[in-house]
Design an enzyme around this catalytic site. Structure first.
Site, mmCIF file in Angstrom:
data_model
loop_
_atom_site.group_PDB
_atom_site.id
_atom_site.type_symbol
_atom_site.label_atom_id
_atom_site.label_comp_id
_atom_site.label_asym_id
_atom_site.label_seq_id
_atom_site.Cartn_x
_atom_site.Cartn_y
_atom_site.Cartn_z
ATOM 1 N N LYS A 1 15.154 -6.254 -9.612
ATOM 2 C CA LYS A 1 14.257 -6.786 -8.619
ATOM 3 C C LYS A 1 14.057 -8.262 -8.851
ATOM 4 O O LYS A 1 13.854 -8.759 -9.873
ATOM 5 C CB LYS A 1 12.704 -5.891 -8.997
ATOM 6 C CG LYS A 1 11.772 -6.310 -8.199
ATOM 7 C CD LYS A 1 10.429 -5.577 -8.664
ATOM 8 C CE LYS A 1 9.392 -5.735 -7.466
ATOM 9 N NZ LYS A 1 8.166 -4.676 -7.888
ATOM 10 N N LEU B 1 -25.736 17.126 -10.923
ATOM 11 C CA LEU B 1 -25.777 17.134 -9.409
ATOM 12 C C LEU B 1 -27.467 17.062 -9.296
ATOM 13 O O LEU B 1 -28.218 17.498 -10.114
ATOM 14 C CB LEU B 1 -25.823 18.652 -8.804
ATOM 15 C CG LEU B 1 -25.519 19.094 -7.384
ATOM 16 C CD1 LEU B 1 -24.116 18.064 -6.946
ATOM 17 C CD2 LEU B 1 -25.199 20.438 -7.325
ATOM 18 N N SER B 2 -27.695 15.687 -8.785
ATOM 19 C CA SER B 2 -29.224 15.433 -8.704
ATOM 20 C C SER B 2 -29.672 15.442 -7.441
ATOM 21 O O SER B 2 -31.030 15.402 -7.471
ATOM 22 C CB SER B 2 -29.150 13.663 -8.956
ATOM 23 O OG SER B 2 -28.728 13.182 -7.658
ATOM 24 N N TYR C 1 -0.092 -10.429 -9.829
ATOM 25 C CA TYR C 1 -1.481 -10.784 -9.245
ATOM 26 C C TYR C 1 -2.220 -9.616 -9.021
ATOM 27 O O TYR C 1 -1.426 -8.388 -9.111
ATOM 28 C CB TYR C 1 -1.043 -11.570 -7.797
ATOM 29 C CG TYR C 1 -0.533 -10.891 -6.782
ATOM 30 C CD1 TYR C 1 0.945 -11.189 -6.588
ATOM 31 C CD2 TYR C 1 -0.953 -9.926 -5.860
ATOM 32 C CE1 TYR C 1 1.679 -10.432 -5.719
ATOM 33 C CE2 TYR C 1 -0.200 -9.405 -4.963
ATOM 34 C CZ TYR C 1 1.094 -9.745 -4.943
ATOM 35 O OH TYR C 1 1.841 -8.818 -4.072
ATOM 36 N N CYS D 1 10.296 -2.815 -3.643
ATOM 37 C CA CYS D 1 8.896 -3.220 -3.356
ATOM 38 C C CYS D 1 8.483 -4.577 -2.973
ATOM 39 O O CYS D 1 8.879 -5.037 -1.944
ATOM 40 C CB CYS D 1 8.004 -2.446 -4.467
ATOM 41 S SG CYS D 1 6.371 -2.052 -3.997
ATOM 42 N N GLU E 1 10.530 3.389 -6.720
ATOM 43 C CA GLU E 1 10.464 2.254 -7.924
ATOM 44 C C GLU E 1 10.368 3.033 -9.312
ATOM 45 O O GLU E 1 9.183 3.771 -9.298
ATOM 46 C CB GLU E 1 9.485 1.276 -7.666
ATOM 47 C CG GLU E 1 9.374 0.081 -8.569
ATOM 48 C CD GLU E 1 8.336 -1.142 -8.105
ATOM 49 O OE1 GLU E 1 7.591 -0.687 -7.218
ATOM 50 O OE2 GLU E 1 8.484 -2.189 -8.664
#
Lengths: 541, 541
Positions: free
Chosen positions: B111, B287-288, B117, B147, B44
């Site tokens: 289409k 980075l923890s 939505y 689609c 599409e």
């Protein structure tokens, strides 16, 4: 046939709070009854408020709306015309108006024209209605339309063919510069053309980025404006229909505002409604000595009162003495709490921590951003500790080209000047100063060349064209959707135009993480200009 | 009537870059010709990519599309079926497919079903088509759908009545968990029911928050799946139609992925496409020693390679030694650049600067946020200096309830785990570890109780329910739109449910300023759950 009185409820809903909105609608209806009104007209979707966005999709909306009708049943002896979400038994949802009297629903109208452009997404939520509603009361024939409907000539003409005398139009029409006058001018022409009286009630109040200005009105079928409500004010207005003249009788109407007054008051209302409806005790902002923060401070004070506003100056090496003086002077003139927090130690600690990573790499915008982020973190710390909302102070010109620091000067919950170009910022500052004998913004703040003061002797115009040129290019590109080639063809410098457009395109990621702010133009950044961040569109044609 | 070969171009467009997309389409068409394909089907809107959002409203879209057609005219000896924006002379815009051969447009299909939505806003951009397109080629009758059309039984049945043998379906169908299997299962049933072969070509690639998984397929009119493309891979696939069997001949198909593999690979592709298409040389992340950043690091490395990934550990007083060890260990195992930047001096400088304002007010989350913001500012400093994109590491559970710091751990341009609940984070970490003999994430990172380490001995479960309970409540409220009362009725603790829902409702402002991140659920925070910030909706029914 007889004379009657109509009440226009220029109503400010709390979005989603159906119970409280309906309670207020009942109070306004009772107030109208005391004034002997026969009919009261509320704005579009008055029960839930506009726009309630995806709250409209929550399954309990129908149950909550049914409860609202139960509450409204208690009102007697006046016809109420109000907006609500109409969920039918087959699960369809409509943007509707009810005509109710003494607890009886006399009729329901489903909006026929659903805007789904600009800031509107109504086709996400609603189905289209296909039928007109006409009702006769006191010998007068009324029609009902909802907002976008009145801008469809086909819809209005169909209604006119049903011999309607007055159309009650329920609206939630968002503000943009000049819109109050534009609505009236267009609908004056329409009323004359179709020979119908128009009673136009608009929502008032700020809702997130949208401003509803109210500015309700009544236009006779002659095209005469016989009632014009004040903008930005929640109030019930009244007008009499005189049977002898078959027309509404003119009442004292609010004068149209000058453009700067119109914008300024819009920003004040938007700020007040955001702060109060979010439940903040007050606001805090960084005062830099520049014009953006100066104007934001004035708006904040006018919105919620000086005692609820805290200003903080956060100087660094490049902050001029003039800036510190001017900031302190304005804070004093406006009577707000004012503090100074030097950011040297913070910036130094960042630089020392980053030194092992940066090594001897030359200074660039990284170091400027550290200053802005130190300030942003201080403001957020004060906000977290004492609960005040941080107002961010950037304007539309700098947000367009990304001359602002994400997580720095962009921190905040509400960006008061987000949709205000820099050239308009100057005008608004002058306008505000004109309102009092002692200007609240020190003159020097307006007259000195703008600077972010993030480098020695920095001026905005070192890296940007003059603001009138910049804003003209931005306006053409953003508001008018003109192409790069078109803008260059208008006579602007090619390199400048290319640079500006590239900056606008590249900074979508910054804008996407910025605070919301009130929309005053016809193309605000937020829900209205929906551009992808990853975006290979080439400027040019 | 004869046998023929169809090429499915599982195509990854660069949104808005029509010229580059068309160039790639031409290359893929020529590649298909070399394989003796007679027809090639693209997804599409393949020329501009999906979703191009408000780029579709730029006036030059028609001129640019005309240029695209000029380019495509050069392709000979193969039928191309591709998607484009069709602007008609009366200014209407359609989401369309063209059938082109040797520079001639044999047919155009508009289409008919425009989704408006969930994540879709097609009614903002397009008019609905009202006509089917059928074309005969090599003695075979083809129909074209786009689609959403194929999900409308009415539309499909109308097309079937035109004696079509194969329907070419052009898609840009976004991923969510289980969607690849769901599409196939539903359309198998449909193909059988209406007795038509379906050739389904889907867009592939990450676009901002949306993931297009590809997963194209061919289903015979018997319901048999005869081609199934790999997910997340840009490639041209081929299938033969055999006249003797009047069916497509099965080719080796990609197996369906397990759920965790499906999600993990989706996140990897989304991260790679965002980084590369935004033009960043690499990424940086904090980075923890916790599981979120550990998983984010693994995804980043799998997406763009260890040499482009920089990890920084930023310990403070409350950071445990275990965390530092585990972070260093993972960085070593994954072969990424690793640095340590202590934040004590920075936090102290903030505290000292704020002391005159704070006085002796007791410590609260303000101080915790200062730690998070010191880290955020360091990461942004490193990003600004060296150009790497900051990846933020928060997950959907904490973003839902606001257990994250705006301008702190929320900084970054791409939030890899934004739509991944914490319980899924654990599963994904285990899945990734299962792929190599030496687990890339140290076992202890997965097994120890989660902690933000912002206070002494803090554990996430001190203030939140266990993550399986939290996620179940969040899922019911967010994904399923269940009410507070419904969720309590399912047996969850009343106080817990009320607290969680209040937190979700109150933290919309934080989410609104967060980075985008890839959508994997049916209700992601971003374009899909559009809630007002100022919001008086009361939890309950």
């Amino acid at each position: 046939m007889k004379s009657f009185k109509v009440a226009l409820a220029q109503f400010s809903p709390h979005i989603g709070n159906i119970e409280a909105n309906v309670q207020k609608m009942i109070e306004q209806a009772n107030q109208a009854k005391k004034q002997n009104a026969d009919i009261i007209v509320f704005p579009e979707l008055s029960t839930v408020g506009y726009p309630a966005e995806d709250l409209l999709l929550r399954p309990s909306i129908s149950k909550r709306t049914a409860q609202a009708f139960e509450q409204l049943h208690t009102v007697k002896d006046i016809v109420m015309v109000f907006g609500f979400v109409n969920t039918t038994e087959d699960g369809q949802r409509y943007n509707s108006a009810a005509v109710m009297k003494d607890g009886q629903v006399l009729g329901v109208y489903n909006k026929q024209n659903l805007p789904n452009y600009s800031v509107f997404d109504e086709k996400r939520y609603f189905n289209e209605g296909h039928q007109h509603l006409v009702f006769e009361y006191l010998g007068h024939k009324f029609g009902v339309l909802i907002c976008e409907d009145v801008w469809s000539l086909q819809t209005v003409q169909q209604l006119a063919q049903l011999n309607v005398e007055s159309v009650l139009v329920l609206n939630a029409s968002p503000y943009e510069v000049g819109k109050p006058q534009h609505r009236i001018a267009t609908l004056q022409e329409l009323a004359r053309q179709i020979n119908i009286h128009l009673v136009y009630t608009n929502q008032v109040g700020g809702q997130d980025d949208l401003i509803f200005d109210g500015s309700s009105f009544v236009i006779n079928n002659t095209g005469d404006v016989v009632l014009r409500a004040e903008s930005y004010k929640e109030q019930v207005y009244f007008i009499d229909y005189e049977i002898e003249n078959k027309a509404y009788k003119a009442v004292t109407t609010a004068p149209a505002l000058d453009t700067m007054a119109e914008i300024y008051q819009a920003l004040v209302m938007a700020t007040r409604d955001y702060v109060e409806r979010s439940g903040f005790p007050g606001v805090i902002l960084g005062l830099s000595g520049g014009i953006d923060s100066a104007l934001t401070l004035a708006i904040a004070v006018d919105a919620i009162g000086a005692e609820k506003v805290q200003a903080v100056m956060m100087p660094y090496t490049y902050t001029s003495q003039i800036s510190v003086e001017d900031a302190a002077e304005q804070a004093k003139r406006m009577g707000v709490t004012f503090g100074i927090a030097e950011i040297h130690p913070i910036v130094n600690s960042f630089m020392q921590t980053l030194f092992p990573f940066f090594g001897n790499s030359p200074a660039d915008t990284t170091e400027e951003n550290l200053q802005a982020r130190a300030r942003g973190t201080l403001l957020m710390g004060l906000s977290n500790k004492f609960g005040n909302l941080v107002l961010s102070t950037g304007n539309k010109s700098e947000l367009s080209v990304g001359y602002c620091t994400l997580y720095g000067d962009m921190v905040g919950g509400f960006a008061v000047l987000k949709d205000v170009y820099k050239t308009i910022v100057f005008e608004l500052a002058k306008y505000r100063n004109s309102l009092s004998e002692t200007p609240v913004i020190p003159e020097r703040v307006i007259t000195r060349p703008p600077s972010a003061e993030l480098r020695p002797d920095q001026k905005d115009q070192d890296s940007l064209p003059a603001y009138d040129v910049l804003d003209a290019i931005l306006y053409a590109y953003i508001e008018e959707d003109q192409s790069q080639d078109d803008i260059i063809a208008k006579g602007f410098d090619k390199d400048v135009v290319e640079k500006i457009i590239k900056l606008v395109d590249r900074n979508e990621y910054k804008r996407r993480q910025g605070a919301i702010g009130p929309r005053i133009t016809s193309r605000a950044f937020s829900r209205e200009r929906r551009y992808p961040i990853v975006n290979g569109w080439k400027a040019g044609v």
